[in-house]
Design a protein around this motif. Structure first.
Motif, PDB file in Angstrom:
ATOM      1  N   ASP A  70      25.837  17.396 -22.929  1.00 22.28           N
ATOM      2  CA  ASP A  70      25.416  18.438 -23.586  1.00 22.28           C
ATOM      3  C   ASP A  70      24.994  18.252 -25.060  1.00 22.28           C
ATOM      4  OD1 ASP A  70      24.571  21.056 -24.637  1.00 22.28           O
ATOM      5  OD2 ASP A  70      26.499  22.105 -23.788  1.00 22.28           O
ATOM      6  N   PRO A  71      23.748  18.430 -25.255  1.00 27.44           N
ATOM      7  CA  PRO A  71      23.060  18.129 -26.772  1.00 27.44           C
ATOM      8  C   PRO A  71      23.953  19.253 -27.751  1.00 27.44           C
ATOM      9  CG  PRO A  71      21.439  18.916 -25.434  1.00 27.44           C
ATOM     10  CD  PRO A  71      22.612  18.830 -24.627  1.00 27.44           C
ATOM     11  N   LEU A  72      24.423  20.321 -27.248  1.00 21.83           N
ATOM     12  CA  LEU A  72      24.960  21.333 -28.300  1.00 21.83           C
ATOM     13  C   LEU A  72      26.446  21.143 -28.327  1.00 21.83           C
ATOM     14  CD1 LEU A  72      22.951  24.533 -27.087  1.00 21.83           C
ATOM     15  CD2 LEU A  72      22.494  22.713 -29.127  1.00 21.83           C
ATOM     16  N   SER A  73      26.969  20.194 -27.676  1.00 22.32           N
ATOM     17  CA  SER A  73      28.646  20.200 -27.791  1.00 22.32           C
ATOM     18  C   SER A  73      28.850  19.214 -29.057  1.00 22.32           C
ATOM     19  CB  SER A  73      29.088  19.246 -26.350  1.00 22.32           C
ATOM     20  OG  SER A  73      30.184  18.730 -26.796  1.00 22.32           O
ATOM     21  N   SER A  74      29.977  19.710 -29.526  1.00 21.04           N
ATOM     22  CA  SER A  74      30.604  18.993 -30.836  1.00 21.04           C
ATOM     23  C   SER A  74      30.930  17.458 -30.304  1.00 21.04           C
ATOM     24  CB  SER A  74      31.777  19.510 -31.568  1.00 21.04           C
ATOM     25  OG  SER A  74      33.004  20.008 -30.517  1.00 21.04           O
ATOM     26  N   GLN A  75      31.493  17.461 -29.075  1.00 21.56           N
ATOM     27  CA  GLN A  75      31.951  16.152 -28.427  1.00 21.56           C
ATOM     28  C   GLN A  75      30.686  15.108 -28.393  1.00 21.56           C
ATOM     29  OE1 GLN A  75      34.542  16.241 -24.852  1.00 21.56           O
ATOM     30  NE2 GLN A  75      33.083  14.720 -24.053  1.00 21.56           N
ATOM     31  N   THR A  76      29.563  15.640 -28.154  1.00 19.46           N
ATOM     32  CA  THR A  76      28.394  14.879 -27.733  1.00 19.46           C
ATOM     33  C   THR A  76      27.743  14.148 -29.109  1.00 19.46           C
ATOM     34  OG1 THR A  76      27.723  16.023 -25.712  1.00 19.46           O
ATOM     35  CG2 THR A  76      25.989  14.703 -27.070  1.00 19.46           C
ATOM     36  N   THR A 122      14.434  16.116 -22.911  1.00 17.00           N
ATOM     37  CA  THR A 122      13.927  17.329 -23.444  1.00 17.00           C
ATOM     38  C   THR A 122      13.242  18.056 -22.164  1.00 17.00           C
ATOM     39  OG1 THR A 122      11.654  16.658 -23.987  1.00 17.00           O
ATOM     40  CG2 THR A 122      13.625  16.595 -25.667  1.00 17.00           C
ATOM     41  N   ILE A 123      13.348  19.393 -21.987  1.00 18.53           N
ATOM     42  CA  ILE A 123      12.561  20.130 -21.106  1.00 18.53           C
ATOM     43  C   ILE A 123      11.258  19.645 -21.115  1.00 18.53           C
ATOM     44  CG2 ILE A 123      12.061  22.319 -20.253  1.00 18.53           C
ATOM     45  CD1 ILE A 123      14.863  23.361 -21.439  1.00 18.53           C
ATOM     46  N   ASN A 124      10.546  19.450 -22.131  1.00 15.06           N
ATOM     47  CA  ASN A 124       9.085  18.924 -22.138  1.00 15.06           C
ATOM     48  C   ASN A 124       8.773  17.866 -21.291  1.00 15.06           C
ATOM     49  OD1 ASN A 124       8.541  21.092 -23.959  1.00 15.06           O
ATOM     50  ND2 ASN A 124       9.021  19.869 -25.710  1.00 15.06           N
ATOM     51  N   GLN A 125       9.869  16.961 -20.912  1.00 16.06           N
ATOM     52  CA  GLN A 125       9.490  15.611 -20.122  1.00 16.06           C
ATOM     53  C   GLN A 125       9.523  16.105 -18.545  1.00 16.06           C
ATOM     54  OE1 GLN A 125      12.652  13.442 -21.813  1.00 16.06           O
ATOM     55  NE2 GLN A 125      11.219  12.361 -23.277  1.00 16.06           N
ATOM     56  N   ASN A 126       9.388  17.162 -18.346  1.00 11.73           N
ATOM     57  CA  ASN A 126       9.308  17.735 -17.026  1.00 11.73           C
ATOM     58  C   ASN A 126      10.887  17.640 -16.326  1.00 11.73           C
ATOM     59  OD1 ASN A 126       6.809  17.957 -16.683  1.00 11.73           O
ATOM     60  ND2 ASN A 126       6.416  15.906 -16.313  1.00 11.73           N
ATOM     61  N   CYS A 127      11.989  17.625 -17.065  1.00 15.02           N
ATOM     62  CA  CYS A 127      13.318  17.739 -16.643  1.00 15.02           C
ATOM     63  C   CYS A 127      13.678  19.248 -17.020  1.00 15.02           C
ATOM     64  CB  CYS A 127      14.012  16.986 -17.434  1.00 15.02           C
ATOM     65  SG  CYS A 127      13.854  15.000 -17.147  1.00 15.02           S
ATOM     66  N   VAL A 158      21.576  14.591 -23.656  1.00 21.06           N
ATOM     67  CA  VAL A 158      21.778  13.325 -24.346  1.00 21.06           C
ATOM     68  C   VAL A 158      22.214  12.448 -23.204  1.00 21.06           C
ATOM     69  CG1 VAL A 158      22.953  11.927 -26.115  1.00 21.06           C
ATOM     70  CG2 VAL A 158      22.300  14.561 -26.827  1.00 21.06           C
ATOM     71  N   ILE A 159      21.675  11.139 -23.092  1.00 20.10           N
ATOM     72  CA  ILE A 159      22.002  10.401 -22.104  1.00 20.10           C
ATOM     73  C   ILE A 159      22.588   9.342 -22.768  1.00 20.10           C
ATOM     74  CG2 ILE A 159      21.097   8.732 -20.305  1.00 20.10           C
ATOM     75  CD1 ILE A 159      18.611  10.769 -20.339  1.00 20.10           C
TER      76      ILE A 159
END
Length: 98
Positions: free
Chosen positions: A73-79, A50-55, A60-61
């Motif tokens: 990409d967490p918003l991708s249907s493939q993901t 997440t962006i909150n983790q200084n990234c 999604v890893i």
């Protein structure tokens, strides 16, 4: 006078080290997303960034069978399909172990 030089050198050293340490943390962050489709059979697990983790981006890893990590990409249907695949496999393995 010698103690003044020592303090100045110490301060400069601390500043230099702090500049080297901060960028090192960003190496563990995803900076972009893969465009490749990831085969379900090669996905072992996943974790969330997440962006909150200084990234800089949410991601999604995916942890792959070859020991690599792939950012998606967490918003991708493939993901989301890849995440469902991992979740279903882990549920099946948990049933077998029970």
């Amino acid at each position: 006078m010698a103690s003044g030089k020592f303090i100045l050198i110490s301060l400069c050293s601390v500043l230099l080290l702090s500049q080297l340490i901060v960028p090192a943390h960003s190496w563990s962050c995803c900076l972009s997303y893969t465009k490749r489709q990831l085969p379900c059979k090669r996905l072992l697990a996943y974790s969330l960034q997440t962006i909150n983790q200084n990234c800089d981006i949410n991601a999604v890893i995916f942890h792959m069978t070859n020991g690599r990590f792939v950012c998606a990409d967490p918003l991708s249907s493939q993901t989301r399909r890849g995440m469902q695949c991992v979740d279903q496999r882990q549920q099946q393995e948990a049933k077998i172990m029970a």
